[in-house]
Design an enzyme around this catalytic site. Structure first.
Site, PDB file in Angstrom:
ATOM      1  N   PRO A  26       0.817  -1.210   0.000  1.00  0.00           N
ATOM      2  CG  PRO A  26      -0.706  -1.519   1.724  1.00  0.00           C
ATOM      3  CD  PRO A  26       0.594  -2.014   1.207  1.00  0.00           C
ATOM      4  CD  GLU A  27       3.645   2.777  -4.077  1.00  0.00           C
ATOM      5  OE1 GLU A  27       3.754   3.935  -4.516  1.00  0.00           O
ATOM      6  OE2 GLU A  27       4.111   1.797  -4.666  1.00  0.00           O
TER       7      GLU A  27
END
Length: 274
Positions: free
Chosen positions: A2-3
């Site tokens: 997850p960014e």
DNA sequence: CGGGCGGCCTGGAGGC
DNA sequence: TGCCTCCAGGCCGCCC
């Protein structure tokens, strides 16, 4: 992986389901996350308090509670939040679980255990060492070409690593760094300090563009990412270079190349990025 | 001090 | 089919 767009997606999906609900209790099944989960902190700042707001700083999800409590969650690589009925069988790798004031639970699942769950007083956030050193939010007004140009003077870091350095810019990981550099036509190995003002303007615009588009598509799901309701993102269908080594460049028809930078995969088009 | 890199961790993919 | 090895990567700490 997850960014920023994935964390932002979780935030937006979670918000309407959580605000106004009280967290009545928690269970820790495995405290061995990136840092040991501190039961005392959860008890002190979370239990018995209602959710007032959910914010995001960098890749951290900040669940703000009554009386200045703040539940801090980081997804690391494989972390995920599951919001579901309490009678639903508990999934593998659920390490921390919060009981809500109705019949639901908020579960933190993280097979690789690179994530983080902690709680503290909201007003302590900016003094906390995890947050004090964070750089610019790429969707904020301070994130301008001029600012990045100024801050990158003297840096010999490859521009891709510069974008991913959280003391400079937050929320940008391998996927969106590669994509933004492609959009801007900048070679990932180019020294950050040697990019001119015009190139920084264009790169800053590309970072905003790719992050915004990814948020609109609910993030990128290559392997692990699912939001709190279990939905996948759709931005993986719009990636132009990431994970596409050997494929044709959408712009010039050349071959996408994969190189290793700072020990990690980087994708770019040798034709479009000089 | 800037910058590079190894370690943490497990599931899934690929090779034989 | 099954076993083995390798790879994915955010972040931190260590090292030069």
């Amino acid at each position: 992986m997850p960014e920023l767009p994935e964390v932002e997606t979780v935030r937006r999906k979670l918000l309407p389901h959580l605000v106004g609900h009280r967290i009545d209790g928690f269970e820790i099944y495995d405290h061995r996350l990136r840092y040991p989960v501190r039961s005392r902190n959860l008890q002190r700042w979370v239990v018995g308090r209602s959710v007032e707001d959910i914010q995001r700083r960098s890749k951290y999800l900040l669940i703000h509670l009554e009386k200045n409590g703040c539940l801090v969650i980081h997804f690391g690589m494989s972390g995920r939040i599951i919001l579901c009925a309490a009678d639903q069988p508990r999934e593998d790798h659920v390490h921390v679980l919060f009981r809500l004031d109705d019949t639901r639970e908020l579960r933190f699942r993280d097979p690789r255990r690179f994530g983080l769950v902690d709680a503290l007083e909201s007003s302590e956030l900016e003094r906390d060492r995890r947050f004090a050193t964070l750089g610019l939010e790429p969707l904020s007004d301070e994130f301008t070409g001029r600012e990045l140009y100024d801050r990158s003077r003297g840096s010999r870091k490859p521009v891709k690593n510069f974008l991913m350095d959280s003391t400079r810019v937050v929320g940008v990981g391998h996927i969106y760094a590669s994509e933004a550099l492609f959009l801007a036509g900048v070679h990932p190995k180019r020294a950050a300090g040697r990019l001119g003002p015009g190139r920084w303007e264009s790169l800053v615009a590309s970072v905003r563009q790719v992050l915004t588009a990814a948020i609109e598509r609910g993030g990128t799901t290559l392997r692990d990412f699912h939001d709190s309701s279990g939905a996948k993102g759709e931005f993986q269908d719009h990636l132009r270079v990431y994970d596409r080594s050997g494929e044709e460049c959408v712009r010039c028809g050349g071959r996408i190349r994969r190189v290793v930078l700072a020990g990690r995969s980087t994708y770019y088009c040798p034709g479009c990025q000089r």
